[in-house]
Design a protein around this motif. Structure first.
Motif, PDB file in Angstrom:
ATOM      1  N   GLY A   1      -1.879 -14.492  -0.023  1.00  0.00           N
ATOM      2  CA  GLY A   1      -2.963 -14.047  -0.887  1.00  0.00           C
ATOM      3  C   GLY A   1      -2.882 -12.559  -1.122  1.00  0.00           C
ATOM      4  N   GLY A   2      -3.599 -12.077  -2.142  1.00  0.00           N
ATOM      5  CA  GLY A   2      -3.607 -10.652  -2.411  1.00  0.00           C
ATOM      6  C   GLY A   2      -4.423 -10.328  -3.644  1.00  0.00           C
ATOM      7  N   ARG A   3      -4.419  -9.064  -4.000  1.00  0.00           N
ATOM      8  CA  ARG A   3      -5.172  -8.625  -5.183  1.00  0.00           C
ATOM      9  C   ARG A   3      -4.601  -9.286  -6.429  1.00  0.00           C
ATOM     10  NH1 ARG A   3      -6.509  -2.958  -6.792  1.00  0.00           N
ATOM     11  NH2 ARG A   3      -4.265  -2.577  -6.734  1.00  0.00           N
ATOM     12  N   GLY A   4      -5.457  -9.968  -7.163  1.00  0.00           N
ATOM     13  CA  GLY A   4      -5.023 -10.634  -8.379  1.00  0.00           C
ATOM     14  C   GLY A   4      -4.192 -11.878  -8.142  1.00  0.00           C
ATOM     15  N   LEU A   5      -4.110 -12.308  -6.887  1.00  0.00           N
ATOM     16  CA  LEU A   5      -3.338 -13.496  -6.538  1.00  0.00           C
ATOM     17  C   LEU A   5      -4.267 -14.597  -6.041  1.00  0.00           C
ATOM     18  CD1 LEU A   5      -0.542 -11.800  -4.388  1.00  0.00           C
ATOM     19  CD2 LEU A   5      -0.301 -12.627  -6.734  1.00  0.00           C
ATOM     20  N   PRO A   6      -3.905 -15.855  -6.224  1.00  0.00           N
ATOM     21  CA  PRO A   6      -4.686 -16.922  -5.616  1.00  0.00           C
ATOM     22  C   PRO A   6      -4.405 -16.986  -4.114  1.00  0.00           C
ATOM     23  CG  PRO A   6      -2.751 -17.836  -6.685  1.00  0.00           C
ATOM     24  CD  PRO A   6      -2.767 -16.365  -7.013  1.00  0.00           C
ATOM     25  N   ALA A   7      -5.346 -17.514  -3.389  1.00  0.00           N
ATOM     26  CA  ALA A   7      -5.124 -17.769  -1.961  1.00  0.00           C
ATOM     27  C   ALA A   7      -4.561 -19.176  -1.828  1.00  0.00           C
ATOM     28  CB  ALA A   7      -6.433 -17.655  -1.187  1.00  0.00           C
ATOM     29  N   THR A   8      -3.437 -19.293  -1.115  1.00  0.00           N
ATOM     30  CA  THR A   8      -2.788 -20.596  -1.011  1.00  0.00           C
ATOM     31  C   THR A   8      -2.372 -20.895   0.420  1.00  0.00           C
ATOM     32  OG1 THR A   8      -0.599 -19.664  -1.463  1.00  0.00           O
ATOM     33  CG2 THR A   8      -1.874 -20.471  -3.358  1.00  0.00           C
ATOM     34  N   LYS A   9      -2.253 -22.178   0.696  1.00  0.00           N
ATOM     35  CA  LYS A   9      -1.635 -22.674   1.924  1.00  0.00           C
ATOM     36  C   LYS A   9      -0.535 -23.620   1.502  1.00  0.00           C
ATOM     37  CE  LYS A   9      -3.093 -26.173   4.252  1.00  0.00           C
ATOM     38  NZ  LYS A   9      -3.903 -27.134   5.045  1.00  0.00           N
ATOM     39  N   ASN A  10       0.695 -23.279   1.860  1.00  0.00           N
ATOM     40  CA  ASN A  10       1.858 -24.071   1.441  1.00  0.00           C
ATOM     41  C   ASN A  10       1.879 -24.283  -0.073  1.00  0.00           C
ATOM     42  OD1 ASN A  10       2.553 -24.212   4.136  1.00  0.00           O
ATOM     43  ND2 ASN A  10       1.737 -26.270   4.430  1.00  0.00           N
ATOM     44  N   GLY A  11       1.489 -23.233  -0.794  1.00  0.00           N
ATOM     45  CA  GLY A  11       1.538 -23.261  -2.251  1.00  0.00           C
ATOM     46  C   GLY A  11       0.362 -23.913  -2.934  1.00  0.00           C
ATOM     47  N   GLN A  12      -0.583 -24.450  -2.162  1.00  0.00           N
ATOM     48  CA  GLN A  12      -1.736 -25.122  -2.751  1.00  0.00           C
ATOM     49  C   GLN A  12      -2.987 -24.258  -2.599  1.00  0.00           C
ATOM     50  OE1 GLN A  12      -1.382 -28.071  -4.476  1.00  0.00           O
ATOM     51  NE2 GLN A  12       0.779 -27.618  -4.050  1.00  0.00           N
ATOM     52  N   PRO A  13      -3.865 -24.256  -3.611  1.00  0.00           N
ATOM     53  CA  PRO A  13      -5.072 -23.420  -3.539  1.00  0.00           C
ATOM     54  C   PRO A  13      -5.957 -23.815  -2.357  1.00  0.00           C
ATOM     55  CG  PRO A  13      -4.726 -24.233  -5.775  1.00  0.00           C
ATOM     56  CD  PRO A  13      -3.764 -24.976  -4.904  1.00  0.00           C
ATOM     57  N   ILE A  14      -6.598 -22.814  -1.766  1.00  0.00           N
ATOM     58  CA  ILE A  14      -7.529 -23.062  -0.663  1.00  0.00           C
ATOM     59  C   ILE A  14      -8.897 -22.522  -1.047  1.00  0.00           C
ATOM     60  CG2 ILE A  14      -5.804 -23.142   1.160  1.00  0.00           C
ATOM     61  CD1 ILE A  14      -6.356 -20.228   1.767  1.00  0.00           C
TER      62      ILE A  14
ATOM     63  N   ALA B   1       1.696  -7.688   5.950  1.00  0.00           N
ATOM     64  CA  ALA B   1       0.814  -7.188   4.896  1.00  0.00           C
ATOM     65  C   ALA B   1       1.437  -5.946   4.275  1.00  0.00           C
ATOM     66  CB  ALA B   1      -0.564  -6.859   5.456  1.00  0.00           C
ATOM     67  N   TYR B   2       1.063  -5.683   3.035  1.00  0.00           N
ATOM     68  CA  TYR B   2       1.558  -4.496   2.337  1.00  0.00           C
ATOM     69  C   TYR B   2       0.368  -3.709   1.811  1.00  0.00           C
ATOM     70  CZ  TYR B   2       4.037  -1.525  -0.982  1.00  0.00           C
ATOM     71  OH  TYR B   2       4.537  -0.434  -1.659  1.00  0.00           O
ATOM     72  N   VAL B   3       0.321  -2.425   2.190  1.00  0.00           N
ATOM     73  CA  VAL B   3      -0.767  -1.530   1.805  1.00  0.00           C
ATOM     74  C   VAL B   3      -0.178  -0.371   1.014  1.00  0.00           C
ATOM     75  CG1 VAL B   3      -2.585   0.010   2.655  1.00  0.00           C
ATOM     76  CG2 VAL B   3      -2.087  -2.131   3.872  1.00  0.00           C
ATOM     77  N   ARG B   4      -0.821  -0.047  -0.114  1.00  0.00           N
ATOM     78  CA  ARG B   4      -0.364   1.103  -0.905  1.00  0.00           C
ATOM     79  C   ARG B   4      -1.569   1.947  -1.295  1.00  0.00           C
ATOM     80  NH1 ARG B   4       3.697   0.771  -6.037  1.00  0.00           N
ATOM     81  NH2 ARG B   4       5.169   0.463  -4.340  1.00  0.00           N
TER      82      ARG B   4
ATOM     83  N   ALA C   1       2.631  -3.170 -11.217  1.00  0.00           N
ATOM     84  CA  ALA C   1       2.471  -4.603 -11.003  1.00  0.00           C
ATOM     85  C   ALA C   1       3.814  -5.257 -10.714  1.00  0.00           C
ATOM     86  CB  ALA C   1       1.808  -5.253 -12.220  1.00  0.00           C
ATOM     87  N   ASP C   2       4.844  -4.870 -11.481  1.00  0.00           N
ATOM     88  CA  ASP C   2       6.172  -5.430 -11.257  1.00  0.00           C
ATOM     89  C   ASP C   2       6.689  -5.047  -9.877  1.00  0.00           C
ATOM     90  OD1 ASP C   2       6.101  -6.526 -13.744  1.00  0.00           O
ATOM     91  OD2 ASP C   2       7.352  -4.996 -14.688  1.00  0.00           O
ATOM     92  N   ASP C   3       6.360  -3.829  -9.467  1.00  0.00           N
ATOM     93  CA  ASP C   3       6.753  -3.329  -8.154  1.00  0.00           C
ATOM     94  C   ASP C   3       6.144  -4.174  -7.037  1.00  0.00           C
ATOM     95  OD1 ASP C   3       8.433  -1.347  -7.289  1.00  0.00           O
ATOM     96  OD2 ASP C   3       6.809  -0.004  -6.717  1.00  0.00           O
ATOM     97  N   ILE C   4       4.871  -4.501  -7.189  1.00  0.00           N
ATOM     98  CA  ILE C   4       4.180  -5.313  -6.181  1.00  0.00           C
ATOM     99  C   ILE C   4       4.734  -6.734  -6.186  1.00  0.00           C
ATOM    100  CG2 ILE C   4       1.960  -6.256  -5.461  1.00  0.00           C
ATOM    101  CD1 ILE C   4       2.239  -3.249  -5.015  1.00  0.00           C
ATOM    102  N   GLU C   5       4.953  -7.290  -7.370  1.00  0.00           N
ATOM    103  CA  GLU C   5       5.478  -8.654  -7.465  1.00  0.00           C
ATOM    104  C   GLU C   5       6.855  -8.750  -6.818  1.00  0.00           C
ATOM    105  OE1 GLU C   5       5.429  -9.893 -11.511  1.00  0.00           O
ATOM    106  OE2 GLU C   5       3.230  -9.796 -11.683  1.00  0.00           O
ATOM    107  N   ARG C   6       7.663  -7.725  -6.994  1.00  0.00           N
ATOM    108  CA  ARG C   6       8.999  -7.723  -6.392  1.00  0.00           C
ATOM    109  C   ARG C   6       8.892  -7.719  -4.859  1.00  0.00           C
ATOM    110  NH1 ARG C   6      13.055  -3.537  -5.598  1.00  0.00           N
ATOM    111  NH2 ARG C   6      11.536  -2.001  -6.326  1.00  0.00           N
ATOM    112  N   ARG C   7       7.983  -6.938  -4.327  1.00  0.00           N
ATOM    113  CA  ARG C   7       7.790  -6.908  -2.892  1.00  0.00           C
ATOM    114  C   ARG C   7       7.223  -8.231  -2.370  1.00  0.00           C
ATOM    115  NH1 ARG C   7       7.913  -1.694  -4.327  1.00  0.00           N
ATOM    116  NH2 ARG C   7       8.583  -0.133  -2.780  1.00  0.00           N
ATOM    117  N   LEU C   8       6.322  -8.830  -3.116  1.00  0.00           N
ATOM    118  CA  LEU C   8       5.758 -10.108  -2.683  1.00  0.00           C
ATOM    119  C   LEU C   8       6.831 -11.190  -2.640  1.00  0.00           C
ATOM    120  CD1 LEU C   8       3.400 -11.938  -1.918  1.00  0.00           C
ATOM    121  CD2 LEU C   8       2.906 -12.209  -4.367  1.00  0.00           C
ATOM    122  N   ALA C   9       7.672 -11.258  -3.660  1.00  0.00           N
ATOM    123  CA  ALA C   9       8.746 -12.249  -3.666  1.00  0.00           C
ATOM    124  C   ALA C   9       9.683 -12.021  -2.482  1.00  0.00           C
ATOM    125  CB  ALA C   9       9.521 -12.172  -4.983  1.00  0.00           C
ATOM    126  N   PHE C  10       9.987 -10.760  -2.214  1.00  0.00           N
ATOM    127  CA  PHE C  10      10.811 -10.421  -1.056  1.00  0.00           C
ATOM    128  C   PHE C  10      10.127 -10.855   0.238  1.00  0.00           C
ATOM    129  CE2 PHE C  10      11.141  -7.229   2.330  1.00  0.00           C
ATOM    130  CZ  PHE C  10      12.486  -7.288   2.640  1.00  0.00           C
TER     131      PHE C  10
END
Length: 261
Positions: free
Chosen positions: A131-144, A108-111, A2-11
């Motif tokens: 958006g992603g697994r376990g993540l909310p879907a957002t547009k400009n940081g706001q939920p959609i 996109a990132y696939v593992r 999970a930390d690995d995925i979060e690091r890639r998402l932030a990047f």
């Protein structure tokens, strides 16, 4: 993991923002760009190449054990890779070089065969979808959220097609949608079309064949928003592409019938 995925998402958030800024420097002088043809209604500009080069280089520096699949530079994979980044530097190059705003950058990132997350940046529209697994879907940081319609007459459907698809294959899809009294549009970017479904602008998207770099970023956002698709990655969809229905749960079955008959 999970930390690995979060690091890639932030990047990826920082990366797609930088790629968007670079792309705008080219769109501001689109009339002077070098544009070449890859086929009928399929072009590539120097902006596509430059943006993909930036993305690919930064990923290689940050995550050297990750593989890469880009529209312009192709597939670089190797034994033991820790996932794969799927990138379209400018999805909607034809609108881009035509001075329209319906283009975007998709990452996109696939593992291990699982789509973990996706980001779609439409710089000309100032919209970033995530958006992603376990993540909310957002547009400009706001939920959609998805369109509330339950019938194809309740909204618009994105009818995707490409010049490589014979007219005799797409005309029946159009006819089936019309017979259901649905209405359609197409803006030239599959990734943006899927994000328009994710944020409730459209009921769904259908396309007989779409490449993975054109859709996986949007699919991740749509799935995070509660939308559904066929199993796009089946039958080596990652490298060979696949058919796609991306829709609200209420309209999915009807749109499968529209596309597949």
């Amino acid at each position: 993991m999970a930390d690995d995925i979060e690091r890639r998402l932030a990047f990826a958030r920082d990366l797609i923002a930088a790629a968007g800024e670079l792309s705008l420097t080219y769109s501001d002088r689109v009339g002077t760009l070098t544009v070449t043809s890859k086929g009928v209604q399929d072009v590539v500009s120097e902006a596509d190449v430059a943006v993909e080069k930036l993305i690919k280089q930064r990923i290689a520096e940050a995550f050297p054990s990750d593989a890469f699949l880009g529209e312009e530079t192709g597939h670089s994979d190797f034994p033991g890779s820790t996932g794969i980044w799927v990138v379209d530097p400018i999805d909607g190059t034809q609108p881009f070089v035509s001075g329209l705003s319906s283009w975007c950058i998709s990452i996109a990132y696939v593992r291990a065969g699982v789509l973990e997350f996706g980001l779609v940046n439409a710089p000309a529209n100032r919209e970033l979808f995530v958006g992603g697994r376990g993540l909310p879907a957002t547009k400009n940081g706001q939920p959609i959220s998805l369109h509330p319609g339950t019938d194809l007459t309740d909204g618009l459907t994105y009818l995707g097609c490409a010049a490589r698809i014979p007219a005799d294959d797409i005309i029946p899809v159009f006819a089936r949608l019309m017979r259901r009294r649905g209405m359609y549009l197409r803006n030239g970017s599959g990734a943006l079309g899927i994000c328009d479904v994710a944020c409730g602008r459209l009921l769904g998207l259908v396309e007989p064949h779409i490449w993975s770099w054109d859709c996986l970023g949007g699919i991740a956002v749509l799935q995070a928003a509660g939308g559904v698709t066929n199993d796009y990655l089946a039958d080596d969809g990652l490298t060979k592409g696949n058919w796609l229905v991306a829709a609200t749960p209420a309209t999915y079955d009807a749109l499968v019938e529209v596309l597949r008959g």
